[in-house]
Design a protein around this motif. Sequence first.
Motif, PDB file in Angstrom:
ATOM      1  N   PRO A  63      -0.856  -3.169   7.248  1.00 18.37           N
ATOM      2  CA  PRO A  63      -0.959  -1.932   8.042  1.00 18.37           C
ATOM      3  C   PRO A  63      -0.045  -1.913   9.269  1.00 18.37           C
ATOM      4  O   PRO A  63       0.200  -0.852   9.838  1.00 18.37           O
ATOM      5  CB  PRO A  63      -2.434  -1.884   8.451  1.00 18.37           C
ATOM      6  CG  PRO A  63      -3.028  -3.184   8.095  1.00 18.37           C
ATOM      7  CD  PRO A  63      -2.120  -3.894   7.170  1.00 18.37           C
ATOM      8  N   GLY A 115       4.059   0.229   2.332  1.00 25.01           N
ATOM      9  CA  GLY A 115       4.046  -0.761   3.395  1.00 25.01           C
ATOM     10  C   GLY A 115       3.665  -2.097   2.780  1.00 25.01           C
ATOM     11  O   GLY A 115       2.748  -2.169   1.950  1.00 25.01           O
ATOM     12  N   ASP A 126       0.853  -1.192   0.000  1.00 27.66           N
ATOM     13  CA  ASP A 126       0.000   0.000   0.000  1.00 27.66           C
ATOM     14  C   ASP A 126       0.885   1.237   0.000  1.00 27.66           C
ATOM     15  O   ASP A 126       1.948   1.248   0.642  1.00 27.66           O
ATOM     16  CB  ASP A 126      -0.875  -0.032   1.265  1.00 27.66           C
ATOM     17  CG  ASP A 126      -1.996   0.973   1.174  1.00 27.66           C
ATOM     18  OD1 ASP A 126      -2.661   1.006   0.127  1.00 27.66           O
ATOM     19  OD2 ASP A 126      -2.186   1.725   2.149  1.00 27.66           O
ATOM     20  N   ARG A 138       6.214   6.356  -0.007  1.00 28.55           N
ATOM     21  CA  ARG A 138       6.595   5.239   0.863  1.00 28.55           C
ATOM     22  C   ARG A 138       5.561   4.134   0.701  1.00 28.55           C
ATOM     23  O   ARG A 138       4.385   4.416   0.425  1.00 28.55           O
ATOM     24  CB  ARG A 138       6.629   5.685   2.332  1.00 28.55           C
ATOM     25  CG  ARG A 138       7.793   6.605   2.656  1.00 28.55           C
ATOM     26  CD  ARG A 138       7.715   7.116   4.081  1.00 28.55           C
ATOM     27  NE  ARG A 138       6.556   7.964   4.296  1.00 28.55           N
ATOM     28  CZ  ARG A 138       5.586   7.710   5.171  1.00 28.55           C
ATOM     29  NH1 ARG A 138       5.644   6.641   5.930  1.00 28.55           N
ATOM     30  NH2 ARG A 138       4.560   8.529   5.305  1.00 28.55           N
ATOM     31  N   GLN A 167       9.159  -0.927   6.364  1.00 31.02           N
ATOM     32  CA  GLN A 167       8.621  -1.033   5.003  1.00 31.02           C
ATOM     33  C   GLN A 167       7.865  -2.341   4.780  1.00 31.02           C
ATOM     34  O   GLN A 167       6.957  -2.394   3.962  1.00 31.02           O
ATOM     35  CB  GLN A 167       9.762  -0.925   3.987  1.00 31.02           C
ATOM     36  CG  GLN A 167       9.272  -0.636   2.583  1.00 31.02           C
ATOM     37  CD  GLN A 167      10.412  -0.332   1.642  1.00 31.02           C
ATOM     38  OE1 GLN A 167      11.345  -1.118   1.512  1.00 31.02           O
ATOM     39  NE2 GLN A 167      10.334   0.815   0.974  1.00 31.02           N
ATOM     40  N   THR A 221       2.968  -2.209   9.229  1.00 36.25           N
ATOM     41  CA  THR A 221       4.213  -1.503   8.891  1.00 36.25           C
ATOM     42  C   THR A 221       4.206  -0.095   9.486  1.00 36.25           C
ATOM     43  O   THR A 221       5.261   0.465   9.762  1.00 36.25           O
ATOM     44  CB  THR A 221       4.389  -1.412   7.363  1.00 36.25           C
ATOM     45  OG1 THR A 221       3.218  -0.830   6.791  1.00 36.25           O
ATOM     46  CG2 THR A 221       4.625  -2.776   6.753  1.00 36.25           C
ATOM     47  N   LYS A 222       2.993   0.460   9.696  1.00 38.91           N
ATOM     48  CA  LYS A 222       2.919   1.792  10.338  1.00 38.91           C
ATOM     49  C   LYS A 222       3.316   1.661  11.798  1.00 38.91           C
ATOM     50  O   LYS A 222       4.127   2.420  12.312  1.00 38.91           O
ATOM     51  CB  LYS A 222       1.485   2.322  10.253  1.00 38.91           C
ATOM     52  CG  LYS A 222       1.028   2.662   8.860  1.00 38.91           C
ATOM     53  CD  LYS A 222      -0.393   3.210   8.926  1.00 38.91           C
ATOM     54  CE  LYS A 222      -1.112   2.940   7.635  1.00 38.91           C
ATOM     55  NZ  LYS A 222      -2.547   3.020   7.744  1.00 38.91           N
ATOM     56  N   ARG A 234       1.846   4.700   1.257  1.00 40.34           N
ATOM     57  CA  ARG A 234       1.592   5.413   2.507  1.00 40.34           C
ATOM     58  C   ARG A 234       1.184   6.861   2.231  1.00 40.34           C
ATOM     59  O   ARG A 234       1.863   7.566   1.463  1.00 40.34           O
ATOM     60  CB  ARG A 234       2.862   5.418   3.369  1.00 40.34           C
ATOM     61  CG  ARG A 234       3.198   4.087   3.938  1.00 40.34           C
ATOM     62  CD  ARG A 234       2.376   3.861   5.217  1.00 40.34           C
ATOM     63  NE  ARG A 234       2.358   2.438   5.546  1.00 40.34           N
ATOM     64  CZ  ARG A 234       1.415   1.591   5.165  1.00 40.34           C
ATOM     65  NH1 ARG A 234       0.397   2.008   4.463  1.00 40.34           N
ATOM     66  NH2 ARG A 234       1.468   0.333   5.504  1.00 40.34           N
TER      67      ARG A 234
END
Length: 590
Positions: free
Chosen positions: A535, A499, A407, A497, A543, A537-538, A409
Amino acid sequence: MAGRARRRAHHRADGRAGVGLTRRPAGGCSCRERKPVRGRVIQQLRLWSGVVLFAYVTGHLLNHTFGLASVEAMEAGRRVFSAIWRSPPGMVLLIGSFAVHGALSVARLFRKRDLRMPAWEAAQQLLGLAIPFLLCLHMLGTLGLSIRFGMDPSYPFVLWATWSDPLQQIALMAAAWTHGCIGIHFWLRLQAWYRTGLPFFFAAALLLPALALAGFAVGGRDVLAMAAADAGWVGAMLEGIRFPGREGVEWVQSVEARMSAMTGMAVAALVAWRLVRALRARRQRPVRVTYPDGRMVRAEPGATLLEVSRAAGIPHASVCGGRGRCSTCRVHVSRGFDTLPPPDEGESALLRRIGAPARVRLACRTVPAGDVSLTPLLPASAGPVEARARTGTQQGAEREIAILFADLRAFTKLSEDKLPYDVVFLLNRYFLAMGRAVEDAGGHVDKFIGDGVMALFGIDGGPQEGCRSALEAVRAMAAALGELNAALGEEFSEPLRIGVGLHAGAVIVGEMGYSRATSVTAIGDAVNVASRLEPMTKEFACQAVISQRVVRLAGADFSAIPSRLVEIRGRERPLRVYPVADGGDIPPPG
Ligand code: FES
């Protein structure tokens, strides 16, 4: 020896054995069991004899169109036409095809236990039955007189003889052409090239008979005008073709009367035999067929599963009209499979071609000998697209694969001040870069969702290879994103960026969707897990979040990357994952 071995061949549980029988079904033996190859031969004979007749009718109509030029042009065309079809091989082919096609079509109609059928099929059958009656006089007056009296029937003669009462000739043209077009259409519509050219073929199917009718009308008008202008024209024309006179007319009338009587008796005999068969069937124990919704149908023994559905008013896909060509009628038989007669050669070949799993049979070719429970495998509305050959994962298969979700970012925020055109342009560049990274690594881009990507790895190569490819794809995606950011330069206030969530597990892979929105995709718990890792990765400010299962299957060394246990909604146990700060840091597989 080989023959004996073939006869010993077992009726395999996957329903794809082409020959032989070791188990006698409870309800007795059917002809299809004794001669499993016969069905396919008959089907091919009916098909190709029909193609020959359609070629003949097409040529005949083309010849009629020459009437738009002149009667002489029609006659010149007829000489070429006759050189082909009146030659000994042409006559054998034509008369043989007519006899074979007619006999097999009537036999097929007779074998049907239930005469309910789709409207197009009913129209084709009725038109086909009308053709012999409409054709009889025309054939006797031309070919019959030619064989019996050596007459050489010319176009002026046929136009003169038929144009004073042309309705029968027009009805014959319409019936033969429409019957043939329906047959050709429902045969070829399974082919992609035919569906592509359908508008052209449809236009040709309308144009040719219209032009033929116009040519016939113009030719008839010219011939009648010649006869009116010259009192001796008719006599000279009849003499020129060696018309046999009253003797010939009486011969045609008597043969036509006898043929009509014989046809009437044959129809009466067929109707009587159907009645006798129905009465006998009533005394036999009915076959019970149970459907997925629990509905149970008592069916007459001898009916195919498709006929059972039709007789009970249960919608059942049958794109080819029960001719064993499309496979859309296929059913999974969960109970009573072993009592079914083995598939004939045609059914076996079709089941093999679509890679049918175990316990699947064609409803239009299967005559149950005992009680069965079945599930139709395609919706009743299935069309030619669904009928095309599906193999392996196309028709649904369980596979262990790697699933990747990626996805962009904060792209919505980044693109707030951009024109819609710019947003689409940038997204397409991003999709191009990510799609190439996935495919170069051997993956399959399942879909782009908003600014996200879903990709599958290892559909054909297996889980180990799939996981190695998926890790390679994450590395390539990180590199591609770096290049994209460098190329976009000042477009955004901050670099793009992504993820990425990556997991592996058993899923159902198959071709899913509706109409043109159909593609190979995957469903299952592993897909949900991969989508929930993305998600994270947030949360981990990284990454990619990669499950331990992927790392293990890929044989990669992630010892330098600290792992975490994470809770996944819907899963009882936590999952061990590796948050990877940058896809480029992923170690290559060991
Ligand atoms: S209806 Fe087409 S194969 Fe059965």
